[in-house]
Design a protein around this motif. Structure first.
Motif, PDB file in Angstrom:
ATOM      1  N   SER A 139      55.556  33.384  49.161  1.00  0.00           N
ATOM      2  CA  SER A 139      54.097  33.366  49.031  1.00  0.00           C
ATOM      3  C   SER A 139      53.454  34.625  49.587  1.00  0.00           C
ATOM      4  O   SER A 139      52.296  34.898  49.327  1.00  0.00           O
ATOM      5  N   TYR A 140      54.247  35.418  50.355  1.00  0.00           N
ATOM      6  CA  TYR A 140      53.713  36.659  50.918  1.00  0.00           C
ATOM      7  C   TYR A 140      53.214  37.580  49.811  1.00  0.00           C
ATOM      8  O   TYR A 140      52.124  38.133  49.890  1.00  0.00           O
ATOM      9  N   LEU A 141      53.988  37.747  48.770  1.00  0.00           N
ATOM     10  CA  LEU A 141      53.579  38.581  47.642  1.00  0.00           C
ATOM     11  C   LEU A 141      52.872  37.779  46.556  1.00  0.00           C
ATOM     12  O   LEU A 141      52.084  38.319  45.791  1.00  0.00           O
ATOM     13  N   ALA A 142      53.168  36.486  46.472  1.00  0.00           N
ATOM     14  CA  ALA A 142      52.572  35.662  45.423  1.00  0.00           C
ATOM     15  C   ALA A 142      51.068  35.508  45.618  1.00  0.00           C
ATOM     16  O   ALA A 142      50.311  35.571  44.649  1.00  0.00           O
ATOM     17  N   ASN A 143      50.617  35.306  46.838  1.00  0.00           N
ATOM     18  CA  ASN A 143      49.181  35.091  47.076  1.00  0.00           C
ATOM     19  C   ASN A 143      48.327  36.276  46.643  1.00  0.00           C
ATOM     20  O   ASN A 143      47.331  36.091  45.936  1.00  0.00           O
ATOM     21  N   PRO A 144      48.672  37.519  47.032  1.00  0.00           N
ATOM     22  CA  PRO A 144      47.870  38.645  46.528  1.00  0.00           C
ATOM     23  C   PRO A 144      47.960  38.803  45.014  1.00  0.00           C
ATOM     24  O   PRO A 144      46.971  39.141  44.363  1.00  0.00           O
ATOM     25  N   LEU A 145      49.141  38.541  44.453  1.00  0.00           N
ATOM     26  CA  LEU A 145      49.308  38.653  43.009  1.00  0.00           C
ATOM     27  C   LEU A 145      48.462  37.608  42.282  1.00  0.00           C
ATOM     28  O   LEU A 145      47.796  37.914  41.287  1.00  0.00           O
ATOM     29  N   ILE A 146      48.467  36.392  42.786  1.00  0.00           N
ATOM     30  CA  ILE A 146      47.627  35.335  42.209  1.00  0.00           C
ATOM     31  C   ILE A 146      46.158  35.727  42.287  1.00  0.00           C
ATOM     32  O   ILE A 146      45.410  35.563  41.325  1.00  0.00           O
ATOM     33  N   PHE A 147      45.759  36.262  43.428  1.00  0.00           N
ATOM     34  CA  PHE A 147      44.365  36.694  43.610  1.00  0.00           C
ATOM     35  C   PHE A 147      43.983  37.749  42.578  1.00  0.00           C
ATOM     36  O   PHE A 147      42.934  37.648  41.932  1.00  0.00           O
ATOM     37  N   ILE A 148      44.845  38.746  42.379  1.00  0.00           N
ATOM     38  CA  ILE A 148      44.543  39.829  41.432  1.00  0.00           C
ATOM     39  C   ILE A 148      44.489  39.289  40.003  1.00  0.00           C
ATOM     40  O   ILE A 148      43.542  39.556  39.258  1.00  0.00           O
ATOM     41  N   VAL A 149      45.498  38.525  39.607  1.00  0.00           N
ATOM     42  CA  VAL A 149      45.554  37.986  38.242  1.00  0.00           C
ATOM     43  C   VAL A 149      44.374  37.059  37.997  1.00  0.00           C
ATOM     44  O   VAL A 149      43.688  37.157  36.965  1.00  0.00           O
ATOM     45  N   ASP A 150      44.116  36.162  38.932  1.00  0.00           N
ATOM     46  CA  ASP A 150      43.013  35.211  38.796  1.00  0.00           C
ATOM     47  C   ASP A 150      41.672  35.939  38.681  1.00  0.00           C
ATOM     48  O   ASP A 150      40.851  35.615  37.820  1.00  0.00           O
ATOM     49  N   THR A 151      41.462  36.936  39.516  1.00  0.00           N
ATOM     50  CA  THR A 151      40.193  37.678  39.513  1.00  0.00           C
ATOM     51  C   THR A 151      39.995  38.454  38.217  1.00  0.00           C
ATOM     52  O   THR A 151      38.917  38.404  37.620  1.00  0.00           O
ATOM     53  N   LEU A 152      41.037  39.160  37.763  1.00  0.00           N
ATOM     54  CA  LEU A 152      40.900  39.954  36.539  1.00  0.00           C
ATOM     55  C   LEU A 152      40.645  39.066  35.320  1.00  0.00           C
ATOM     56  O   LEU A 152      39.771  39.372  34.498  1.00  0.00           O
ATOM     57  N   PHE A 153      41.394  37.971  35.203  1.00  0.00           N
ATOM     58  CA  PHE A 153      41.160  37.049  34.090  1.00  0.00           C
ATOM     59  C   PHE A 153      39.768  36.422  34.196  1.00  0.00           C
ATOM     60  O   PHE A 153      39.063  36.286  33.199  1.00  0.00           O
ATOM     61  N   TYR A 154      39.363  36.037  35.405  1.00  0.00           N
ATOM     62  CA  TYR A 154      38.060  35.388  35.589  1.00  0.00           C
ATOM     63  C   TYR A 154      36.919  36.331  35.207  1.00  0.00           C
ATOM     64  O   TYR A 154      35.947  35.914  34.566  1.00  0.00           O
ATOM     65  N   LEU A 155      37.040  37.607  35.578  1.00  0.00           N
ATOM     66  CA  LEU A 155      35.999  38.576  35.212  1.00  0.00           C
ATOM     67  C   LEU A 155      35.886  38.708  33.699  1.00  0.00           C
ATOM     68  O   LEU A 155      34.781  38.767  33.154  1.00  0.00           O
TER      69      LEU A 155
END
Length: 188
Positions: A4-20
């Motif tokens: 989850s160390y790398l998964a959490n930032p990756l989820i944040f980036i993917v989620d934010t870009l798709f949401y925008l």
């Protein structure tokens, strides 16, 4: 080091870009619904950011009446891609009809957020925009929010020059979200 160390930032980036991008596509639907001025800079940005996929989808999907079904399908596809990408990163994907439920909940939540933010923007602009000045966002949010605010303004008159209708509409949007989201997500 946990996964989850790398998964959490990756989820944040993917989620934010798709949401925008989901916001931009949803605003393209709102733009048609609220009859926004075509020459407004924000409208031009929305059209340019969504034109290629919408134009491609229009080859296969005709418009139904006033609604641009290609844009609706694009919103569904982008939301599905977001859910798929985040689900693959997490390692948990919805099963069967849960896809549809989560997809509809995501889109419903998106529109509640868009209208909530647009009402807050309209209120803030009414406080800070000097009389006689032009702000390209002001007429857009005004046209967008008018169908929500007008009925409440007819019921609740302005009190001493203070318009409380945005407050009541915001409360109504939140209550609507509290009532509908559990139905869509199956958390009743």
């Amino acid at each position: 080091m946990s996964s989850s160390y790398l998964a959490n930032p990756l989820i944040f980036i993917v989620d934010t870009l798709f949401y925008l991008y989901m916001i931009v596509v949803a605003l393209r639907l709102v733009m048609q619904w609220a009859n926004w001025e075509y020459h407004n800079p924000l409208v031009q940005f929305i059209i340019k950011a969504t034109q290629v996929p919408v134009k491609f989808l229009r080859q296969f999907i005709p418009a139904l009446g006033r609604w641009d079904t290609a844009t609706i399908v694009l919103l569904l596809l982008v939301t599905f891609a977001k859910l798929l990408a985040v689900g693959l990163i997490i390692g948990a994907l919805p099963n069967g009809l849960m896809w549809l439920s989560v997809l509809l909940a995501e889109i419903f939540s998106l529109f509640i957020s868009i209208f909530t933010v647009s009402i807050i923007i309209e209120v803030i602009l009414s406080w800070v925009t000097p009389a006689g000045s032009y702000n390209p966002v002001a007429p857009l949010v005004s046209r967008m929010n008018a169908p929500l605010l007008r009925p409440v303004r007819n019921l609740i008159p302005s009190l001493g020059g203070i318009d409380l209708s945005p407050l009541f509409v915001l409360l109504g949007l939140q209550v609507l979200s509290m009532l509908v989201m559990p139905l869509l997500t199956g958390q009743i």
